[in-house]
Design a protein around this motif. Structure first.
Motif, PDB file in Angstrom:
ATOM      1  N   ALA A  96      58.883  14.385   3.092  1.00  0.00           N
ATOM      2  CA  ALA A  96      59.426  15.098   2.036  1.00  0.00           C
ATOM      3  C   ALA A  96      59.097  14.566   0.525  1.00  0.00           C
ATOM      4  O   ALA A  96      58.772  15.171  -0.445  1.00  0.00           O
ATOM      5  CB  ALA A  96      60.779  15.180   2.175  1.00  0.00           C
ATOM      6  N   ARG A  97      59.138  13.310   0.395  1.00  0.00           N
ATOM      7  CA  ARG A  97      58.899  12.678  -0.918  1.00  0.00           C
ATOM      8  C   ARG A  97      57.471  13.068  -1.245  1.00  0.00           C
ATOM      9  O   ARG A  97      56.974  12.963  -2.459  1.00  0.00           O
ATOM     10  CB  ARG A  97      59.112  11.261  -0.826  1.00  0.00           C
ATOM     11  N   LYS A  99      55.448  15.179  -0.228  1.00  0.00           N
ATOM     12  CA  LYS A  99      55.138  16.729  -0.466  1.00  0.00           C
ATOM     13  C   LYS A  99      55.639  16.971  -2.096  1.00  0.00           C
ATOM     14  O   LYS A  99      55.181  17.721  -2.751  1.00  0.00           O
ATOM     15  CB  LYS A  99      55.631  17.505   0.487  1.00  0.00           C
ATOM     16  N   GLU A 100      56.940  16.191  -2.510  1.00  0.00           N
ATOM     17  CA  GLU A 100      57.285  16.431  -3.749  1.00  0.00           C
ATOM     18  C   GLU A 100      56.579  15.844  -4.654  1.00  0.00           C
ATOM     19  O   GLU A 100      56.543  16.341  -5.824  1.00  0.00           O
ATOM     20  CB  GLU A 100      58.548  15.552  -3.648  1.00  0.00           C
ATOM     21  N   LEU A 101      55.675  14.705  -4.485  1.00  0.00           N
ATOM     22  CA  LEU A 101      55.029  14.201  -5.492  1.00  0.00           C
ATOM     23  C   LEU A 101      53.543  14.627  -5.416  1.00  0.00           C
ATOM     24  O   LEU A 101      52.744  14.466  -6.343  1.00  0.00           O
ATOM     25  CB  LEU A 101      54.756  12.936  -5.251  1.00  0.00           C
TER      26      LEU A 101
END
Length: 158
Positions: A96-97, A99-101
């Motif tokens: 998730a992190r 993808k966020e970045l």
């Protein structure tokens, strides 16, 4: 093409680090994913600015960041130790992190278990560990033209 050696969880095993001197000297980047027991400062003193460090849960001296994002040859890489993302319970929070970045590669340690997976189009790599009580492993990462190819090297430094 750029190359990176990715280490994690050395926990004071400088003997294993020293046995990698040739490859550490030749690569373009050294990424240590935490739990260095100050090995990070040792590596940085020998290999300089190509050394990137993240903090692990056992690091008394915070020599790096809790997470890094590196852009190398068109590949965006998210690096962290893993403890802040519950790595021992799975990779969902790491993904998730990433993808966020906007990252296509995740590097993490903490579990001491080497692995390489492709999940939802993201390459997820744990190089394993280099403690005195393990067979030792690290990741050799070749990066070129928007692609990253990883090789987990086992029995490293022994």
């Amino acid at each position: 093409m750029k190359t990176a050696v990715v280490l994690s969880d050395t926990h004071g095993n400088r003997k294993a680090i020293d046995k990698l001197a040739v490859i550490l000297g030749e690569c373009d980047y050294i990424i240590h994913l935490g739990d260095t027991s100050e090995d990070g400062a040792y590596i940085r003193s020998n290999y300089g600015n190509k050394t990137f460090l993240v903090n692990g849960n056992c690091d008394r001296c915070k020599l790096g960041e809790d997470e890094l994002v590196l852009d190398i040859e068109g590949v965006r890489i998210f690096a962290t130790h893993g403890h802040l993302y519950g790595a021992k319970s799975g990779t969902a929070k790491l993904l998730a992190r990433a993808k966020e970045l906007g990252c296509s590669v995740v590097l993490y340690g903490h579990t001491h278990d080497k692995r390489e997976d492709e999940i939802d189009g993201i390459t997820v790599i744990n190089p394993g560990c280099m403690t005195r009580y393990s067979q030792g492993s690290y990741c050799y990462l070749a990066i070129f033209n928007g692609k990253a190819v990883a090789k987990i090297v086992e029995n490293a430094g022994y």
